[in-house]
Motif scaffolding. Structure first.
Motif, PDB file in Angstrom:
ATOM      1  N   LEU A  12      24.323  -4.335 -56.118  1.00 54.41           N
ATOM      2  CA  LEU A  12      24.831  -5.076 -57.273  1.00 54.41           C
ATOM      3  C   LEU A  12      24.165  -4.570 -58.550  1.00 54.41           C
ATOM      4  O   LEU A  12      24.852  -4.361 -59.561  1.00 54.41           O
ATOM      5  CB  LEU A  12      24.592  -6.579 -57.092  1.00 54.41           C
ATOM      6  CG  LEU A  12      25.153  -7.471 -58.199  1.00 54.41           C
ATOM      7  CD1 LEU A  12      26.673  -7.327 -58.303  1.00 54.41           C
ATOM      8  CD2 LEU A  12      24.767  -8.924 -57.944  1.00 54.41           C
ATOM      9  N   GLU A  13      22.875  -4.341 -58.502  1.00 52.38           N
ATOM     10  CA  GLU A  13      22.178  -3.805 -59.674  1.00 52.38           C
ATOM     11  C   GLU A  13      22.694  -2.417 -60.024  1.00 52.38           C
ATOM     12  O   GLU A  13      22.823  -2.073 -61.209  1.00 52.38           O
ATOM     13  CB  GLU A  13      20.668  -3.791 -59.423  1.00 52.38           C
ATOM     14  CG  GLU A  13      20.075  -5.188 -59.432  1.00 52.38           C
ATOM     15  CD  GLU A  13      18.641  -5.252 -58.920  1.00 52.38           C
ATOM     16  OE1 GLU A  13      18.028  -4.186 -58.703  1.00 52.38           O
ATOM     17  OE2 GLU A  13      18.156  -6.387 -58.734  1.00 52.38           O
ATOM     18  N   ASP A  14      23.020  -1.604 -59.022  1.00 55.13           N
ATOM     19  CA  ASP A  14      23.606  -0.280 -59.274  1.00 55.13           C
ATOM     20  C   ASP A  14      24.957  -0.420 -59.975  1.00 55.13           C
ATOM     21  O   ASP A  14      25.255   0.311 -60.918  1.00 55.13           O
ATOM     22  CB  ASP A  14      23.775   0.498 -57.972  1.00 55.13           C
ATOM     23  CG  ASP A  14      22.467   1.017 -57.404  1.00 55.13           C
ATOM     24  OD1 ASP A  14      21.445   1.019 -58.122  1.00 55.13           O
ATOM     25  OD2 ASP A  14      22.475   1.435 -56.225  1.00 55.13           O
ATOM     26  N   ALA A  15      25.773  -1.373 -59.517  1.00 56.80           N
ATOM     27  CA  ALA A  15      27.080  -1.601 -60.146  1.00 56.80           C
ATOM     28  C   ALA A  15      26.898  -2.048 -61.597  1.00 56.80           C
ATOM     29  O   ALA A  15      27.571  -1.541 -62.507  1.00 56.80           O
ATOM     30  CB  ALA A  15      27.889  -2.630 -59.361  1.00 56.80           C
ATOM     31  N   VAL A  54      27.789   6.098 -59.438  1.00 57.66           N
ATOM     32  CA  VAL A  54      28.587   6.783 -60.474  1.00 57.66           C
ATOM     33  C   VAL A  54      29.818   5.990 -60.899  1.00 57.66           C
ATOM     34  O   VAL A  54      30.463   6.329 -61.888  1.00 57.66           O
ATOM     35  CB  VAL A  54      29.014   8.205 -60.043  1.00 57.66           C
ATOM     36  CG1 VAL A  54      27.800   9.098 -59.841  1.00 57.66           C
ATOM     37  CG2 VAL A  54      29.875   8.166 -58.789  1.00 57.66           C
ATOM     38  N   GLY A  55      30.173   4.932 -60.172  1.00 60.23           N
ATOM     39  CA  GLY A  55      31.364   4.160 -60.515  1.00 60.23           C
ATOM     40  C   GLY A  55      31.238   2.741 -60.005  1.00 60.23           C
ATOM     41  O   GLY A  55      30.420   2.452 -59.124  1.00 60.23           O
ATOM     42  N   ALA A  56      32.042   1.855 -60.591  1.00 56.92           N
ATOM     43  CA  ALA A  56      31.988   0.454 -60.192  1.00 56.92           C
ATOM     44  C   ALA A  56      33.298  -0.240 -60.554  1.00 56.92           C
ATOM     45  O   ALA A  56      34.112   0.279 -61.324  1.00 56.92           O
ATOM     46  CB  ALA A  56      30.819  -0.256 -60.878  1.00 56.92           C
ATOM     47  N   GLY A  57      33.456  -1.424 -59.995  1.00 57.33           N
ATOM     48  CA  GLY A  57      34.591  -2.280 -60.318  1.00 57.33           C
ATOM     49  C   GLY A  57      34.369  -3.627 -59.660  1.00 57.33           C
ATOM     50  O   GLY A  57      33.439  -3.800 -58.869  1.00 57.33           O
ATOM     51  N   ARG A  58      35.223  -4.580 -60.015  1.00 56.51           N
ATOM     52  CA  ARG A  58      35.146  -5.885 -59.357  1.00 56.51           C
ATOM     53  C   ARG A  58      36.548  -6.439 -59.175  1.00 56.51           C
ATOM     54  O   ARG A  58      37.506  -5.989 -59.809  1.00 56.51           O
ATOM     55  CB  ARG A  58      34.222  -6.853 -60.094  1.00 56.51           C
ATOM     56  CG  ARG A  58      34.797  -7.471 -61.332  1.00 56.51           C
ATOM     57  CD  ARG A  58      33.829  -8.467 -61.965  1.00 56.51           C
ATOM     58  NE  ARG A  58      34.551  -9.211 -62.992  1.00 56.51           N
ATOM     59  CZ  ARG A  58      33.982 -10.004 -63.870  1.00 56.51           C
ATOM     60  NH1 ARG A  58      32.675 -10.187 -63.857  1.00 56.51           N
ATOM     61  NH2 ARG A  58      34.708 -10.647 -64.768  1.00 56.51           N
TER      62      ARG A  58
END
Length: 140
Positions: A12-15, A54-58
């Motif tokens: 979660l912290e990475d996101a 390198v990427g994230a979303g929810r």
């Protein structure tokens, strides 16, 4: 590159780190608007490349739609298919949850990306965090 559903605090912290880099630092979105009251109810996704985020979303379920939010990729991973991989992971998750209508608010510069994935514009332009957006929908 691999996309996964966030399963622990580190992921979660990475996101959040990717989101802060893209939205807060690059696009000047206020941190209090980027990290909002919906974080705890969302399903978060994180993309790693060689162990680095390198990427994230929810994803959230809102008003009968799967709502795709906070899609972002760090500069060094853009134009590699990373965004499409994140979107595919989110769409597969929605299908697993038997959700077949997706909605997102696309920054206007990203509309061609989402249109290429089958999303259609359904709203006039509006401002969110000082950035022009349009709402887009897709039936899975």
């Amino acid at each position: 590159m691999t996309v996964k559903i966030v399963a622990n605090q580190k992921e979660l912290e990475d996101a959040y780190s990717v989101r802060k880099t893209v939205f807060v630092e690059e696009q000047a979105v206020p941190l209090e608007e980027e990290i909002d009251a919906f974080e705890d109810e969302a399903t978060h996704f994180i993309m790693y490349h060689e162990g680095s985020p390198v990427g994230a979303g929810r994803f959230r379920f809102v008003d009968g739609y799967g709502k795709v939010e906070r899609i972002c990729v760090l500069k060094e991973a853009r134009k590699t298919g990373a965004g499409k991989e994140i979107m595919n992971a989110i769409e597969n998750y929605a299908r697993e949850k038997d959700i077949h209508k997706l909605k997102l608010n696309a920054q206007t510069h990203a509309i061609p990306f989402y249109a290429g994935l089958g999303y259609e514009i359904v709203s006039e332009e509006f401002m969110d965090a000082g950035i022009p957006h349009k709402t887009m929908l897709k039936e899975l």
